[in-house]
Design a protein around this motif. Structure first.
Motif, PDB file in Angstrom:
ATOM      1  N   ARG A 153       0.844  -1.190   0.000  1.00  0.00           N
ATOM      2  CA  ARG A 153       0.000   0.000   0.000  1.00  0.00           C
ATOM      3  C   ARG A 153       0.881   1.243   0.000  1.00  0.00           C
ATOM      4  NH1 ARG A 153      -3.220  -1.193   5.232  1.00  0.00           N
ATOM      5  NH2 ARG A 153      -4.073   0.894   4.884  1.00  0.00           N
ATOM      6  N   PRO A 154       0.328   2.398  -0.362  1.00  0.00           N
ATOM      7  CA  PRO A 154       1.120   3.638  -0.359  1.00  0.00           C
ATOM      8  C   PRO A 154       1.699   3.921   1.019  1.00  0.00           C
ATOM      9  CG  PRO A 154      -0.968   3.959  -1.505  1.00  0.00           C
ATOM     10  CD  PRO A 154      -1.049   2.614  -0.857  1.00  0.00           C
ATOM     11  N   LEU A 155       2.869   4.544   1.039  1.00  0.00           N
ATOM     12  CA  LEU A 155       3.504   4.898   2.300  1.00  0.00           C
ATOM     13  C   LEU A 155       2.591   5.799   3.129  1.00  0.00           C
ATOM     14  CD1 LEU A 155       7.155   5.737   1.174  1.00  0.00           C
ATOM     15  CD2 LEU A 155       6.353   3.633   2.235  1.00  0.00           C
ATOM     16  N   THR A 156       2.577   5.570   4.414  1.00  0.00           N
ATOM     17  CA  THR A 156       1.872   6.490   5.320  1.00  0.00           C
ATOM     18  C   THR A 156       2.672   7.781   5.418  1.00  0.00           C
ATOM     19  OG1 THR A 156       3.061   5.747   7.294  1.00  0.00           O
ATOM     20  CG2 THR A 156       1.085   4.495   6.662  1.00  0.00           C
ATOM     21  N   ALA A 157       2.066   8.812   6.013  1.00  0.00           N
ATOM     22  CA  ALA A 157       2.779  10.074   6.209  1.00  0.00           C
ATOM     23  C   ALA A 157       4.037   9.853   7.043  1.00  0.00           C
ATOM     24  CB  ALA A 157       1.858  11.082   6.885  1.00  0.00           C
ATOM     25  N   ALA A 158       3.912   9.022   8.090  1.00  0.00           N
ATOM     26  CA  ALA A 158       5.078   8.729   8.933  1.00  0.00           C
ATOM     27  C   ALA A 158       6.135   7.964   8.143  1.00  0.00           C
ATOM     28  CB  ALA A 158       4.646   7.932  10.159  1.00  0.00           C
ATOM     29  N   SER A 159       5.705   7.022   7.291  1.00  0.00           N
ATOM     30  CA  SER A 159       6.654   6.268   6.471  1.00  0.00           C
ATOM     31  C   SER A 159       7.431   7.190   5.536  1.00  0.00           C
ATOM     32  CB  SER A 159       5.915   5.210   5.642  1.00  0.00           C
ATOM     33  OG  SER A 159       5.233   4.291   6.459  1.00  0.00           O
ATOM     34  N   LYS A 160       6.737   8.150   4.958  1.00  0.00           N
ATOM     35  CA  LYS A 160       7.398   9.090   4.043  1.00  0.00           C
ATOM     36  C   LYS A 160       8.476   9.896   4.754  1.00  0.00           C
ATOM     37  CE  LYS A 160       3.429   9.678   0.947  1.00  0.00           C
ATOM     38  NZ  LYS A 160       2.371  10.612   0.474  1.00  0.00           N
ATOM     39  N   ARG A 161       8.184  10.303   5.997  1.00  0.00           N
ATOM     40  CA  ARG A 161       9.166  11.086   6.735  1.00  0.00           C
ATOM     41  C   ARG A 161      10.400  10.248   7.065  1.00  0.00           C
ATOM     42  NH1 ARG A 161       4.251  13.020   8.964  1.00  0.00           N
ATOM     43  NH2 ARG A 161       4.359  11.642  10.780  1.00  0.00           N
ATOM     44  N   ILE A 162      10.176   8.994   7.449  1.00  0.00           N
ATOM     45  CA  ILE A 162      11.308   8.111   7.746  1.00  0.00           C
ATOM     46  C   ILE A 162      12.108   7.843   6.472  1.00  0.00           C
ATOM     47  CG2 ILE A 162      11.957   5.802   8.531  1.00  0.00           C
ATOM     48  CD1 ILE A 162       9.361   5.878  10.260  1.00  0.00           C
ATOM     49  N   ALA A 163      11.400   7.563   5.362  1.00  0.00           N
ATOM     50  CA  ALA A 163      12.075   7.315   4.084  1.00  0.00           C
ATOM     51  C   ALA A 163      12.901   8.520   3.663  1.00  0.00           C
ATOM     52  CB  ALA A 163      11.042   6.975   3.011  1.00  0.00           C
ATOM     53  N   LYS A 164      12.368   9.707   3.884  1.00  0.00           N
ATOM     54  CA  LYS A 164      13.085  10.935   3.518  1.00  0.00           C
ATOM     55  C   LYS A 164      14.395  11.048   4.285  1.00  0.00           C
ATOM     56  CE  LYS A 164      12.439  15.946   3.137  1.00  0.00           C
ATOM     57  NZ  LYS A 164      11.509  17.077   3.392  1.00  0.00           N
TER      58      LYS A 164
END
Length: 341
Positions: A153-164
């Protein structure tokens, strides 16, 4: 998307379980090591109970056909990401085309692979957990096999921040510079004995059997699985001869069938049982059980119901503190954990 190149011994999709249906005869099911699942999901920015891939004894080989954020928690499978050692208990950014290869478990028995955003499989009765015997949940109700393709599934908002935060790094393996403390994990997974409360029929066993239960060593039989661990050791004798009415059982209930060899009920346990119950494993030690292999030894130590509750509350506080520390690590790396995506 992820593609299963080799499935390993037993790789299934599991979450925290299928709750609310036991009155209809549907088992709870779910992950064997709930602590590893929760922390793996926290590390990739998911809700704690999101489904991951549970692997057992021999791990899978997985190809990532899209970029992904993952964390592997639990047993050490000497995993490699392409040709680099894959670290445990920390978030890792996976580039499209990379391959995760998990070997035999070096320590422990099971690991959880959490993927940022979660796995895109259809829930069955409010859970994505796989119950293989009934063909329910997970990926087509079965263990993963060669060439299975699972969408993320698409990254969550928290996932995006960690990925960044990870994609800013310059090291070859895009992983956090920190991980869950090995000292804490050793304390959690390597207690001297499994803590057990007395069961409902404890007083019906002979004095010799009760003494053996607390003082002797038991070994996990090879005839053990996700439904229950069969224990080899001193046979336990119940002095009361009356049959029992079937009663509800829980994760960690220790039943004693007529042959006297205890069985610890686990994630795929039945909803009710008619064997006498000599004990109940405290919930804080369920992750310890999940990581035991056939042939390994177990000893038990008594804990009161009140102390088991205190231990449970303490563990929940530790998890809250771990989540706070992870947030602080991300903030230190320039990630605003409260910002919108």
């Amino acid at each position: 998307m992820i593609r299963i190149i080799e499935p390993g011994l037993l790789s299934t999709i599991q979450d925290e379980g299928r709750h609310g249906f036991q009155q209809f005869g549907v088992i709870t099911n779910g992950v064997m090591d709930p602590f590893a699942l929760r922390i793996a999901n926290v590390l990739v920015g998911n809700e704690e109970g999101e489904a991951g891939i549970e692997v057992t004894l021999t791990g899978p080989t997985i190809q990532f056909e899209e970029d992904a954020l993952i964390a592997v928690c639990g047993a050490d499978f000497s995993a490699l990401l392409d040709d680099e050692p894959m670290p445990l208990w920390r978030p890792v950014w996976i580039s499209k085309g990379s391959t995760l290869h998990m070997k035999f478990s070096k320590t422990g028995c099971r690991a959880i692979i959490a993927i940022g955003g979660g796995l895109d499989v259809e829930p069955a009765m409010a859970s994505k957990s796989t119950y293989v015997r009934a063909g329910i949940g997970g990926y087509q109700g079965r263990a993963l096999d060669k060439e299975d393709v699972i969408k993320a599934r698409p990254l969550t908002a928290a996932s995006k921040r960690i990925a960044k935060s990870l994609t800013k790094r310059t090291n070859k393996l895009l992983t956090a510079s920190w991980s869950i403390s090995s000292v804490y994990l050793k304390k959690l997974y390597e207690p001297e004995s499994i803590r057990v409360m007395k069961g409902r029929q404890y007083d019906e066993f002979s004095e010799e059997s009760k003494m053996d239960f607390w003082k002797e060593t038991y070994k996990l039989s090879p005839q053990s699985d996700r439904m229950g661990y069969r224990l080899n050791g001193p046979a336990l004798k119940r002095e009361v001869t009356e049959d029992l009415l079937s009663e509800a059982v829980a994760f960690g209930t220790i039943q004693v069938p007529s042959n006297g060899e205890p069985i610890i009920l686990l994630a795929d346990r039945q909803t009710i049982g008619g064997y006498p119950k000599i004990g109940q494993v405290a919930s804080v030690d369920l992750p310890v059980l999940a990581q035991k292999k056939p042939g390994e030894a177990l000893t038990f130590i008594e804990v009161s119901h009140a102390d088991a509750q205190k231990l449970f509350l303490q563990r929940e506080q530790e998890i809250r503190e771990l989540k706070w520390i992870i947030d602080q690590k991300l903030i230190k790396e320039g990630v605003d954990t409260n910002a919108a995506s």
